[in-house]
Motif scaffolding. Sequence first.
Motif, short mmCIF file in Angstrom:
data_model
loop_
_atom_site.label_atom_id
_atom_site.label_comp_id
_atom_site.label_asym_id
_atom_site.label_seq_id
_atom_site.Cartn_x
_atom_site.Cartn_y
_atom_site.Cartn_z
N SER A 382 0.82 -1.21 0.00
CA SER A 382 0.00 0.00 0.00
C SER A 382 0.86 1.26 0.00
O SER A 382 1.76 1.43 0.83
CB SER A 382 -0.93 0.00 1.22
OG SER A 382 -1.70 1.18 1.24
N LYS A 385 -3.97 5.48 1.31
CA LYS A 385 -5.41 5.20 1.32
C LYS A 385 -6.12 6.20 0.41
O LYS A 385 -5.76 7.37 0.34
CB LYS A 385 -5.98 5.31 2.73
CG LYS A 385 -5.43 4.28 3.73
CD LYS A 385 -6.01 2.90 3.47
CE LYS A 385 -5.58 1.94 4.57
NZ LYS A 385 -6.15 0.57 4.33
N ASP A 416 -6.74 0.65 -0.84
CA ASP A 416 -5.30 0.85 -0.82
C ASP A 416 -4.80 1.04 -2.25
O ASP A 416 -5.06 0.21 -3.14
CB ASP A 416 -4.60 -0.38 -0.23
CG ASP A 416 -4.84 -0.51 1.26
OD1 ASP A 416 -4.75 0.50 1.96
OD2 ASP A 416 -5.13 -1.64 1.70
N LYS A 418 -1.85 0.76 -4.72
CA LYS A 418 -0.61 -0.01 -4.73
C LYS A 418 0.32 0.34 -5.88
O LYS A 418 1.50 -0.04 -5.87
CB LYS A 418 -0.95 -1.50 -4.80
CG LYS A 418 -1.66 -2.01 -3.55
CD LYS A 418 -1.81 -3.53 -3.59
CE LYS A 418 -2.31 -4.04 -2.26
NZ LYS A 418 -2.37 -5.53 -2.24
N THR A 433 -8.47 -7.05 -5.92
CA THR A 433 -7.45 -6.12 -6.42
C THR A 433 -7.71 -5.89 -7.90
O THR A 433 -8.01 -6.83 -8.65
CB THR A 433 -6.04 -6.70 -6.24
OG1 THR A 433 -5.77 -6.88 -4.85
CG2 THR A 433 -4.98 -5.77 -6.83
#
Length: 439
Positions: A382, A385, A416, A418, A433
Amino acid sequence: MNCNNYALFVIALAFFTSCSNKGPLAIFTKLTPHEAYAQRLKDAKLDGTAMGSKWFKAADNSLSNALNIKIPYKETGYFSAEKVPSTAFRFDARRGQKLHVVLEKKPADNFDIYIDILQQQADGKTKWLTSADTVGMVLDYEVKADGKYLLRLQPELLRSGEYTLTVTNGPSLEFPVSNSGKPNIGSFWGDGRDNGGRKHEGVDIFAKKLTPAIAAADGTVTNVTENNLGGLVVFMRPANRDYTLYYAHLDKQLVQSGQTVRTGDTLGLVGNTGNARNTPSHLHFGIYTSGGAIDPFPFVNRNVQNAKPVSASLNLLNATARTTAKSTRLFIEPNDQSVSRLTLPVSTALSVEAATGGWYKATLPDGTVGYITSKNVTPASSLRKLTIKQPVALLDAPDTVNAARKSVIEAGKQVDVKGSFGNYYLVSDDANTGWIEAR
């Protein structure tokens, strides 16, 4: 592929793998292991499935998009069944070299990988040359012409595992002078002779006088004679080859025409007869084909280099990662002096397919493949946020037009971030994801 279709595909694949390797085509021609597997897929009608079709496309695409490497080469990679992978490498090789390919697999059993060597022709097409069987995973090939070659690796369907590939090249002939004379090559192909009037058509191997000149291969002595330039000479024809070896400036000839010899047998003794009478003792070693003399050095070059060990961390194999530097270049070779395909901004998401030296072979979300220095890559954990302000589709690729929707992230939910690619963020929520548009 949904669960039901996937289950049917697994059942069909299990059925055809239990059957004979021989399809209708094998009646008329001998198939390579890769071709035999492809034929079995077709016979079982699996080439029309999503995964089967993808396997065939991957085989072709890997050759047309092969990455450039230099031999020796070593990489450790991971083939994921979900990706239906295939990888290929393009490299230069010279006539007379022997390529030595070794593939180690984890798991060692029930994980077949097909290895093929092909030649790239002038028109861009490829010509198959040789394959490894799926048991030994070792392949040797004597290069018949200078040029560009391709090495392809492709696993069977529904199999995942790690592999380590090592490719080296060495001489296809034994060195023609005994080590007892401490031989060294002191003059090479193309060096000037007679004040530039002609070019050297061989290599001169200097050694102590009367050092054995030995057969560089099994074969037959075709002529034992004398001439003005070479002095006392011996010609021999290696078995199953299309060229003749020429030994010149011998002090003594110890074989006869028509004699069969084995590798290492003494043909004569090193001297300085012919036009070498005023030079230190040496063997002039040449190779002649129907088209004339060719450079013998690649045939006998004993300087075999080892591939660099893999120093990049293997923890990222088959993992999603991201770049850490403000600008990181993606190269066509694992070499920062090679051509750069792209310059990637910080936090660009990528998939690590393999590691070689201190480099990763990486695939970008749009399918672009290249080499990136491992020091600029980190796991895609991460970054920060992000609160979703309005409902947004979570996509399986950074492509609003063609990507499939995995789910919808509701307004007010936190995800998150990434990594990124173009105008998209790679994000994860509690369950999935995927990609969302950056707004």
